[in-house]
Design a protein around this motif. Structure first.
Motif, PDB file in Angstrom:
ATOM      1  N   TYR A  34       5.160   6.834  -5.722  1.00 61.17           N
ATOM      2  CA  TYR A  34       5.020   6.728  -7.180  1.00 61.17           C
ATOM      3  C   TYR A  34       3.587   6.435  -7.612  1.00 61.17           C
ATOM      4  CZ  TYR A  34      10.127   6.183  -7.713  1.00 61.17           C
ATOM      5  OH  TYR A  34      11.480   6.367  -7.735  1.00 61.17           O
ATOM      6  N   ASP A  35       2.733   6.074  -6.682  1.00 62.33           N
ATOM      7  CA  ASP A  35       1.392   5.616  -7.058  1.00 62.33           C
ATOM      8  C   ASP A  35       0.428   5.900  -5.906  1.00 62.33           C
ATOM      9  OD1 ASP A  35       0.880   3.011  -5.322  1.00 62.33           O
ATOM     10  OD2 ASP A  35       2.983   3.029  -5.901  1.00 62.33           O
ATOM     11  N   PRO A  36      -0.880   5.982  -6.200  1.00 62.03           N
ATOM     12  CA  PRO A  36      -1.847   6.380  -5.171  1.00 62.03           C
ATOM     13  C   PRO A  36      -2.019   5.361  -4.045  1.00 62.03           C
ATOM     14  CG  PRO A  36      -2.973   5.816  -7.223  1.00 62.03           C
ATOM     15  CD  PRO A  36      -1.508   5.852  -7.530  1.00 62.03           C
ATOM     16  N   LYS A  37      -1.740   4.089  -4.304  1.00 63.87           N
ATOM     17  CA  LYS A  37      -1.935   3.078  -3.256  1.00 63.87           C
ATOM     18  C   LYS A  37      -0.845   3.191  -2.191  1.00 63.87           C
ATOM     19  CE  LYS A  37      -3.443  -1.683  -2.793  1.00 63.87           C
ATOM     20  NZ  LYS A  37      -3.617  -2.938  -3.526  1.00 63.87           N
ATOM     21  N   SER A  38       0.400   3.358  -2.645  1.00 65.38           N
ATOM     22  CA  SER A  38       1.481   3.594  -1.677  1.00 65.38           C
ATOM     23  C   SER A  38       1.174   4.842  -0.859  1.00 65.38           C
ATOM     24  CB  SER A  38       2.826   3.773  -2.394  1.00 65.38           C
ATOM     25  OG  SER A  38       3.223   2.585  -3.035  1.00 65.38           O
ATOM     26  N   LEU A  39       0.715   5.874  -1.550  1.00 65.15           N
ATOM     27  CA  LEU A  39       0.372   7.144  -0.905  1.00 65.15           C
ATOM     28  C   LEU A  39      -0.653   6.930   0.207  1.00 65.15           C
ATOM     29  CD1 LEU A  39       0.896  10.268  -1.300  1.00 65.15           C
ATOM     30  CD2 LEU A  39      -1.176  10.287  -2.695  1.00 65.15           C
ATOM     31  N   GLU A  40      -1.683   6.143  -0.120  1.00 59.21           N
ATOM     32  CA  GLU A  40      -2.747   5.851   0.847  1.00 59.21           C
ATOM     33  C   GLU A  40      -2.179   5.204   2.117  1.00 59.21           C
ATOM     34  OE1 GLU A  40      -6.707   4.100  -0.558  1.00 59.21           O
ATOM     35  OE2 GLU A  40      -5.734   2.359   0.296  1.00 59.21           O
ATOM     36  N   HIS A  41      -1.260   4.249   1.933  1.00 60.80           N
ATOM     37  CA  HIS A  41      -0.717   3.516   3.091  1.00 60.80           C
ATOM     38  C   HIS A  41       0.330   4.331   3.854  1.00 60.80           C
ATOM     39  CE1 HIS A  41      -2.886  -0.223   2.787  1.00 60.80           C
ATOM     40  NE2 HIS A  41      -2.741  -0.171   1.473  1.00 60.80           N
ATOM     41  N   ILE A  42       1.053   5.209   3.153  1.00 59.18           N
ATOM     42  CA  ILE A  42       1.984   6.098   3.863  1.00 59.18           C
ATOM     43  C   ILE A  42       1.172   7.019   4.780  1.00 59.18           C
ATOM     44  CG2 ILE A  42       3.692   7.949   3.624  1.00 59.18           C
ATOM     45  CD1 ILE A  42       4.375   6.702   0.807  1.00 59.18           C
ATOM     46  N   LYS A  43       0.083   7.577   4.235  1.00 60.66           N
ATOM     47  CA  LYS A  43      -0.784   8.474   5.016  1.00 60.66           C
ATOM     48  C   LYS A  43      -1.396   7.763   6.224  1.00 60.66           C
ATOM     49  CE  LYS A  43      -2.411  11.845   1.576  1.00 60.66           C
ATOM     50  NZ  LYS A  43      -3.450  12.076   0.557  1.00 60.66           N
ATOM     51  N   ALA A  44      -1.797   6.502   6.011  1.00 61.00           N
ATOM     52  CA  ALA A  44      -2.513   5.773   7.066  1.00 61.00           C
ATOM     53  C   ALA A  44      -1.579   5.140   8.095  1.00 61.00           C
ATOM     54  CB  ALA A  44      -3.370   4.680   6.422  1.00 61.00           C
ATOM     55  N   GLY A  45      -0.267   5.208   7.826  1.00 59.69           N
ATOM     56  CA  GLY A  45       0.678   4.572   8.738  1.00 59.69           C
ATOM     57  C   GLY A  45       0.684   3.051   8.620  1.00 59.69           C
ATOM     58  N   THR A  46       0.202   2.538   7.472  1.00 56.86           N
ATOM     59  CA  THR A  46       0.130   1.075   7.286  1.00 56.86           C
ATOM     60  C   THR A  46       1.080   0.607   6.179  1.00 56.86           C
ATOM     61  OG1 THR A  46      -1.778   1.475   5.829  1.00 56.86           O
ATOM     62  CG2 THR A  46      -2.242   0.813   8.100  1.00 56.86           C
ATOM     63  N   TYR A  47       2.056   1.453   5.823  1.00 60.93           N
ATOM     64  CA  TYR A  47       3.016   1.067   4.776  1.00 60.93           C
ATOM     65  C   TYR A  47       3.753  -0.196   5.240  1.00 60.93           C
ATOM     66  CZ  TYR A  47       6.248   1.825   0.890  1.00 60.93           C
ATOM     67  OH  TYR A  47       6.963   1.701  -0.267  1.00 60.93           O
ATOM     68  N   PRO A  48       4.004  -1.136   4.331  1.00 62.78           N
ATOM     69  CA  PRO A  48       4.539  -2.433   4.752  1.00 62.78           C
ATOM     70  C   PRO A  48       5.952  -2.378   5.339  1.00 62.78           C
ATOM     71  CG  PRO A  48       4.433  -2.281   2.346  1.00 62.78           C
ATOM     72  CD  PRO A  48       3.695  -1.107   2.884  1.00 62.78           C
ATOM     73  N   LEU A  49       6.216  -3.280   6.266  1.00 60.44           N
ATOM     74  CA  LEU A  49       7.532  -3.385   6.892  1.00 60.44           C
ATOM     75  C   LEU A  49       8.416  -4.329   6.093  1.00 60.44           C
ATOM     76  CD1 LEU A  49       6.331  -3.823  10.580  1.00 60.44           C
ATOM     77  CD2 LEU A  49       7.213  -1.735   9.506  1.00 60.44           C
ATOM     78  N   GLU A  50       9.705  -4.019   6.086  1.00 59.69           N
ATOM     79  CA  GLU A  50      10.645  -4.826   5.311  1.00 59.69           C
ATOM     80  C   GLU A  50      10.577  -6.309   5.683  1.00 59.69           C
ATOM     81  OE1 GLU A  50      15.408  -5.319   5.247  1.00 59.69           O
ATOM     82  OE2 GLU A  50      14.703  -3.304   4.817  1.00 59.69           O
TER      83      GLU A  50
END
Length: 304
Positions: A34-50
């Motif tokens: 929904y937003d560029p910051k989430s996008l950045e972390h999805i791409k980098a493999g650093t999206y937060p863990l539950e």
């Protein structure tokens, strides 16, 4: 019954909805961001863990318990992000306003119907369909209501533009005795450092006369100047581009002199303390990767 009362961002908090990170679901696909910051972390493999996000939210909850705040949590939806309670609704005075949010987030409102059911139904409002407005764009300051918006002709092309001028005018009509002032925010679909997703990404009052502000978050310098005149330059903590990216302005006040802040916001936290605030520092850096922080995770219902 819940007797709603919210007139500003900083009076003593009595009751709040705090989102939840449990059962948050898998990391979104790129096209689901929904937003560029989430996008950045999805791409980098650093999206937060539950598990990390749950731990951060429980640290926030512990601060509320410490200050005897009544905390409501949403009902759990399987595999679903329910962290950002601020997006789905907000309270002005004693009126509960449901946001017209992105359609696939409607379930989040259903998940707090056990709270909405305790409110006098004549005080619960759903704006007409053309009205776009989210709680992160609505900032209360006693007789003022500050609203973040985006006035670009390409509004509909920006999933990061969450509040339109219909939303601003809706609030003006609903609260004719308030000074409603809109602010045209900078938006970007691809660069999170140049995207003020909501007004609370570039401005928030603290205490009784101070605030945190990011000048470059405003498309019009006049909007920034308006706040400088109102608060006084010496009362504003100016954040830099990288600090805006880390969401320094998205702290949360429990009382006029108690602020919950991210523990890594050293420069801000030192300024707050030097101005007489008690700073409750908690870890929130993982949740921040979704372009939302402390204020975004809360829906205040009652302040003194």
């Amino acid at each position: 019954m819940l007797q709603l009362n919210v007139k500003n961002e900083t009076s003593r908090l009595r009751a709040v909805v705090l989102g939840t990170a449990e059962n948050n679901g898998p990391t979104p696909k790129l096209e689901e961001a929904y937003d560029p910051k989430s996008l950045e972390h999805i791409k980098a493999g650093t999206y937060p863990l539950e598990e990390d996000m749950v731990r951060e939210m429980e640290a926030f909850n512990a601060v509320f318990q410490k200050y005897d705040v009544q905390v409501y949590r949403p009902k759990l939806i399987e595999n679903y992000n329910q962290i950002f309670a601020r997006d789905i609704a907000f309270v002005i005075d004693d009126i509960f306003i449901k946001a017209n949010i992105l359609p696939d987030r409607e379930k989040e409102l259903d998940a707090i119907d056990h709270v909405i059911g305790q409110i006098d139904s004549s005080k619960v409002i759903r704006p007409p369909e053309e009205v776009h407005i989210e709680g992160g764009d609505v900032m209360l300051w006693n007789d003022h209501i500050f609203i973040g918006t985006y006035k670009g002709s390409d509004y509909k092309d920006f999933i990061t533009a969450r509040t339109n001028m219909h939303g601003v005018n809706f609030i003006k009509e609903l609260f004719p005795n308030k000074i409603v002032k809109e602010f045209d925010l900078v938006k970007s679909k691809i660069e999170p450092r140049d995207n003020a997703l909501h007004l609370d990404c570039c401005f928030q009052p603290v205490g009784t006369n101070k605030g945190i502000i990011y000048k470059s978050g405003f498309r019009e310098e006049a909007d920034y100047t308006y706040l400088v005149r109102l608060f006084g330059k010496e009362n504003l903590f100016h954040i830099e581009r990288e600090e805006m990216y880390h969401m320094f302005s998205n702290v949360f006040s429990i009382t006029p002199d108690v602020v919950v802040s991210e523990r890594n916001f050293t420069r801000l936290n030192n300024w707050l303390r030097s101005n007489g605030f008690t700073v409750e520092e908690i870890p929130y850096a993982e949740i921040a990767k979704q372009e939302g922080l402390l204020r975004c995770s809360t829906l205040p219902l009652i302040r003194d």
